[in-house]
Design an enzyme around this catalytic site. Structure first.
Site, PDB file in Angstrom:
ATOM      1  N   LYS A  63     -35.917  92.484   0.990  1.00 57.69           N
ATOM      2  CA  LYS A  63     -34.903  91.595   1.498  1.00 57.69           C
ATOM      3  C   LYS A  63     -35.548  90.148   1.083  1.00 57.69           C
ATOM      4  O   LYS A  63     -34.927  89.276   1.089  1.00 57.69           O
ATOM      5  CB  LYS A  63     -34.500  91.934   2.957  1.00 57.69           C
ATOM      6  CG  LYS A  63     -33.729  92.857   2.929  1.00 57.69           C
ATOM      7  CD  LYS A  63     -33.634  93.406   4.471  1.00 57.69           C
ATOM      8  CE  LYS A  63     -32.615  94.746   4.693  1.00 57.69           C
ATOM      9  NZ  LYS A  63     -32.468  95.052   6.123  1.00 57.69           N
ATOM     10  N   GLN A 107     -35.328  94.495  11.716  1.00 54.93           N
ATOM     11  CA  GLN A 107     -35.198  95.859  11.135  1.00 54.93           C
ATOM     12  C   GLN A 107     -35.073  96.939  11.814  1.00 54.93           C
ATOM     13  O   GLN A 107     -35.832  97.277  12.815  1.00 54.93           O
ATOM     14  CB  GLN A 107     -36.191  96.042   9.921  1.00 54.93           C
ATOM     15  CG  GLN A 107     -36.029  97.213   9.049  1.00 54.93           C
ATOM     16  CD  GLN A 107     -34.835  96.946   8.229  1.00 54.93           C
ATOM     17  OE1 GLN A 107     -34.666  96.026   7.831  1.00 54.93           O
ATOM     18  NE2 GLN A 107     -34.384  98.161   7.485  1.00 54.93           N
ATOM     19  N   ASP A 130     -27.322  90.154  10.549  1.00 52.08           N
ATOM     20  CA  ASP A 130     -26.791  91.380  10.316  1.00 52.08           C
ATOM     21  C   ASP A 130     -25.602  92.031  10.930  1.00 52.08           C
ATOM     22  O   ASP A 130     -24.983  92.997  10.764  1.00 52.08           O
ATOM     23  CB  ASP A 130     -27.980  92.440  11.030  1.00 52.08           C
ATOM     24  CG  ASP A 130     -28.961  93.093  10.321  1.00 52.08           C
ATOM     25  OD1 ASP A 130     -28.578  93.409   9.010  1.00 52.08           O
ATOM     26  OD2 ASP A 130     -29.886  93.415  10.834  1.00 52.08           O
TER      27      ASP A 130
HETATM   28  N1  GUN Z   1     -31.931  99.963   8.975  1.00 56.27           N
HETATM   29  C1  GUN Z   1     -30.743 100.533   8.309  1.00 56.27           C
HETATM   30  N2  GUN Z   1     -30.097  99.665   7.588  1.00 56.27           N
HETATM   31  C2  GUN Z   1     -30.205  98.555   8.264  1.00 56.27           C
HETATM   32  C3  GUN Z   1     -29.539  97.130   8.047  1.00 56.27           C
HETATM   33  O1  GUN Z   1     -28.604  97.020   7.710  1.00 56.27           O
HETATM   34  N3  GUN Z   1     -30.052  96.031   8.814  1.00 56.27           N
HETATM   35  C4  GUN Z   1     -31.057  96.382   9.675  1.00 56.27           C
HETATM   36  N4  GUN Z   1     -31.689  95.288  10.291  1.00 56.27           N
HETATM   37  N5  GUN Z   1     -31.978  97.547   9.898  1.00 56.27           N
HETATM   38  C5  GUN Z   1     -31.337  98.595   8.992  1.00 56.27           C
END
Ligand code: GUN
Length: 324
Positions: A63, A107, A130
């Site tokens: 990311k 995350q 998110d």
């Molecule tokens: N863990 C798995 N998918 C995601 C996501 O889309 N965002 C975040 N922050 N954590 C995740």
């Protein structure tokens, strides 16, 4: 050709998530460039990771790398596994208050001792790239402008940009998670699809899923959805990302593509499989997202778009991009 032969020869069209994600990332990059030309704003994303889950570090590094490729600023906060809920809340407070930070991403999963709900609720909804904050989920359900969860929003982009009709379509979502299943149901509803939701307690799953023109599967169970679950010609979106290590299993799942997958297992110890049985789906579905290379790349692309959108919204800037 007899109908049996045409059935046997059917090969689903593969919906290339990498290609569509690249298209979205280009749009974001262009918009970020225009923003820099017309203002001194450079959107900034901060990703927080707690502990040393290897998969999470790969995701977060990816990311951060993509955000830099698109001209966004980004920071990666890697916190120790022992970090307490209070310490994490304090970190988020600092980021909420920082004028230069547009997007905050925590995350998941967090270590078990951290209170995930309190953490997600502490992120300023305007910086919640998110789309996990209850305020943003509420706005989503009310069809108000908001930051949308990335994977569900990516699925809708994938369907639209692949010219799959949504209005009036029968859509079935298998899975009711907060991150994927529930929001995707809302987004499909907003596109005027007729939506059915299935989950682990649904009886006779195949009788429901096999009615659907669009089948979205997000259950985290390897190859659970088989040919019998799929309406011939349907569009199947496979959100699953499961690792398998067994060569015989790969042979059963991948048919003609098995050799390449077996080589992957030999080289790196595993290969990725979705929640949908790949070779069975390929012979029944009309269109199918591959794993990997389907929904995954779109999640990251939509995160970038959300970061740009958060930066614009917070500053009351209308629109700098030509995105759809
Ligand atoms: N863990 C798995 N998918 C995601 C996501 O889309 N965002 C975040 N922050 N954590 C995740």
């Amino acid at each position: 050709m007899s109908s049996k032969q045409s059935f046997m020869k059917r090969r689903a069209e593969i919906l290339d998530g990498n290609r569509i994600a690249a298209e979205i990332k280009r749009e974001v990059k262009d918009a970020v460039t225009r923003l820099a030309e017309t203002s001194d704003v450079q959107p900034c994303l901060v990703a927080i990771r707690v502990g040393d889950d290897p998969a999470s570090s790969v995701y977060v590094r990816n990311k951060v790398r993509v955000s830099q490729e698109l001209g966004l600023k980004s920071e990666h906060l890697a916190l120790l596994d022992e970090t307490t809920t209070e310490e994490l809340l304090a970190t988020i407070e600092v980021l909420n208050g920082r004028e230069d930070v547009d997007g905050i991403l925590v995350q998941l999963p967090l270590p078990a001792h951290v209170d995930e709900r309190r953490v997600l609720e502490r992120v300023n909804p305007g910086k919640d790239v998110d789309g996990f904050h209850p305020v943003n989920i509420g706005r989503l359900i009310l069809n108000q402008p908001t930051l949308l969860p990335c994977t569900p929003a990516g699925i809708i982009e994938l369907l639209k940009r692949s010219n799959i009709p949504l209005s009036g379509a029968r859509a079935c979502v298998v899975g009711r998670s907060h991150i994927v299943g529930r929001p995707v149901v809302q987004l499909l509803l907003q596109e005027d699809a007729t939506v059915t939701v299935c989950h682990s307690r649904t009886s006779d799953l195949a009788s429901v899923t096999s009615q659907a023109d669009i089948l979205v599967v997000a259950i985290g169970r390897t190859a659970h959805i088989r040919g019998e679950h799929i309406k011939p010609g349907a569009t199947v979106v496979d959100v699953g990302m499961n690792k398998i290590t067994d060569e015989e299993e790969a042979r059963e799942l991948f048919g003609e593509a098995a050799e390449r997958r077996i080589n992957q297992i030999r080289e790196r110890g595993y290969t990725l499989v979705g929640d949908v049985h790949p070779s069975e789906a390929e012979s029944v579905a009309g269109r199918l997202t591959p794993v990997p290379g389907g929904v995954g790349p779109l999640t990251v692309a939509m995160l970038m778009r959300n970061t740009l959108q958060a930066a614009l919204m917070r500053r009351g800037i209308e629109e700098v991009s030509s995105e759809r």
